[in-house]
Scaffold this active site. Structure first.
Site, mmCIF file in Angstrom:
data_model
loop_
_atom_site.group_PDB
_atom_site.id
_atom_site.type_symbol
_atom_site.label_atom_id
_atom_site.label_comp_id
_atom_site.label_asym_id
_atom_site.label_seq_id
_atom_site.Cartn_x
_atom_site.Cartn_y
_atom_site.Cartn_z
ATOM 1 N N CYS B 88 -1.581 -5.486 0.084
ATOM 2 C CA CYS B 88 -1.316 -4.982 -1.245
ATOM 3 C C CYS B 88 -1.423 -6.123 -2.248
ATOM 4 O O CYS B 88 -0.466 -6.496 -2.911
ATOM 5 C CB CYS B 88 0.064 -4.351 -1.306
ATOM 6 S SG CYS B 88 0.523 -3.702 -2.910
ATOM 7 N N HIS B 132 3.537 -1.046 -3.093
ATOM 8 C CA HIS B 132 2.454 -1.078 -4.054
ATOM 9 C C HIS B 132 3.079 -1.138 -5.452
ATOM 10 O O HIS B 132 4.140 -0.592 -5.676
ATOM 11 C CB HIS B 132 1.585 0.168 -3.914
ATOM 12 C CG HIS B 132 0.470 0.204 -4.895
ATOM 13 N ND1 HIS B 132 -0.520 -0.749 -4.901
ATOM 14 C CD2 HIS B 132 0.207 1.041 -5.917
ATOM 15 C CE1 HIS B 132 -1.350 -0.475 -5.899
ATOM 16 N NE2 HIS B 132 -0.934 0.607 -6.523
#
Lengths: 138, 290
Positions: B88, B132
């Site tokens: 991420c 995220h």
């Protein structure tokens, strides 16, 4: 009845609580705390409150007060969050099993979409790199 | 394309770590604070808020909430696209200044020559997935959402002149929170705010130096110094209170609720209290009908 199975405790709660949250507020209330519990009970329950580095007892009392008085903790109050979860069957073993399966499927779908996204991005990057290399070599 | 994860920095979703990261970029005077509700009250202590970071465990496919910016506004908005799957992370080789940093909300990690942060080197397992990040910031009168997994910044519309941008972003975040609470997706909301304490501390040091070096009358500087010390103390008290509130909010109250009910049930008190409560509710209901 709503079934609650949570960390080794199994309880049956009348489902009418879901229609009327005030019933929950009457059960988990300062009145119950003061008049229906013994000192040992209170002491034991205080152990479920957070530990504070300073003025622990004072802060715990304040926390308990906020807890009973429905003050906002984190996108809602503990009792309201509990109520919502209870009524959505969060503590019901059958429902939570289905929920876990659902979550797993959603997660797989997410991984699949991620892969698609990165595949697409990789293509894009390669095309751009080629363009840059072409410019340089010309 | 970077394939070697060793060149990437992984950071945790913790406000302290974010603050540290921002400082290491060379941006001074800001810090990241976790926020727990979208009430105006909780923002009052924090204002001015420069940007919001929304982070969550994983993302479902969703409809874009606005149009992706593709015009020349991109010259002014720094947007970093996420290019690595597992971590991420986002990739940027641009130099970073404050304006860019504000726009760099969605970055979970930044590619740098030197590794700034190295936490969690293990690959995340299936249950222990990484977060995220999505950033929200106002740029020149419009609200933007910055999501490293999208093709560009998303334009969420104008901020009416004279309006606080927070009132515009509030419903947007509210919708997300609603959705993620229902889907049981873990999420945090963090705000990039001014670090007043640091600014004051710096002024104090400077004043002290001035007083030391000065040969004439320093009474006005000393007065200012005293005033700053009071402000600093207020800020410090505020921060201590914050810490306490954070402890209170991070706690899980379910064991308290469930055990309280369990005790009441064991004592044979749960049902009597419940029936009593139902009677009360019925009486209230009757009364409101009259």
């Amino acid at each position: 009845m709503e079934t609650i199975v949570y960390s080794g405790v199994t309880l049956e709660i009348p489902s009418e609580i879901c229609q009327d949250i005030s019933l929950l507020f009457e059960i988990i209330s300062p009145d119950t705390w003061n008049n229906h519990l013994t000192d040992e009970h209170r002491e034991m329950l205080m152990g479920f409150l957070p530990e504070f580095p300073h003025n622990d007892l004072e802060e715990k009392t304040r926390t308990l007060e906020m807890f009973f008085m429905d003050e906002n903790f984190r996108y809602g109050t503990p009792l309201r969050i509990f109520h919502e979860q209870l009524c959505k069957g969060f503590f019901n073993p059958e429902i939570s099993k289905m929920r876990a399966i659902h979550k797993k499927i959603m997660y797989r779908e997410y991984r699949y979409r991620q892969k698609q996204y990165f595949h697409h991005t990789l293509e894009e990057v390669l095309v751009r790199r080629k363009r840059v290399l072409d410019i340089v070599s010309n | 394309v970077v394939s070697d994860a060793g060149n990437w920095c992984l950071i945790e979703s913790d406000p302290g770590v974010f603050t540290d990261l921002i400082h290491k970029f060379g941006v001074k005077g800001v810090q990241v604070e976790e926020i727990w509700s979208l009430d105006d009250d909780s923002f009052i202590n924090l204002k001015p808020v420069h940007g919001l970071i929304f982070l969550f465990k994983w993302q479902q496919e969703e409809q874009p909430s606005g149009t992706v910016v593709q015009d020349n506004r991109l010259d002014k908005i720094f947007f970093a696209k996420q290019v690595d799957d597992k971590q991420c992370l986002c990739h940027t080789s641009n130099p970073i200044n404050i304006a860019q940093l504000k726009a760099c909300g969605p970055t979970a990690g930044i590619y740098t020559q030197q590794t700034l942060f190295e936490f969690d080197k293990q690959q995340p397992s299936e249950d222990d997935d990484v977060f995220h990040f999505v950033g929200y910031i106002p740029i020149e009168g419009r609200l933007y959402e910055l999501d490293g997994l999208k093709d560009g910044p998303i334009d969420l519309g104008p901020i009416p002149p004279g309006t606080d941008w927070l009132t515009v972003v509030q419903p947007v975040i509210q919708r997300r929170i609603q959705k993620y609470s229902e889907g049981e997706i873990h999420f945090n909301l963090m705000a990039i705010v001014s670090d007043r304490k640091m600014v004051i501390e710096r002024s104090i040091t400077q004043l002290q130096r001035e007083i030391e070096e000065s040969e004439g009358d320093t009474s006005s500087q000393e007065e200012e110094l005293a005033r700053l010390r009071v402000t600093l103390e207020t800020e410090e008290t505020k921060r201590t209170r914050w810490q306490i509130e954070n402890i209170r909010r991070k706690h899980n109250y379910l064991p308290l609720i469930v055990n309280m009910m369990k005790i009441l049930a064991e004592e044979g008190k749960l049902l009597p209290i419940y029936h009593n409560a139902r009677e009360k509710a019925r009486a209230r209901h009757e009364k409101s009908k009259e």
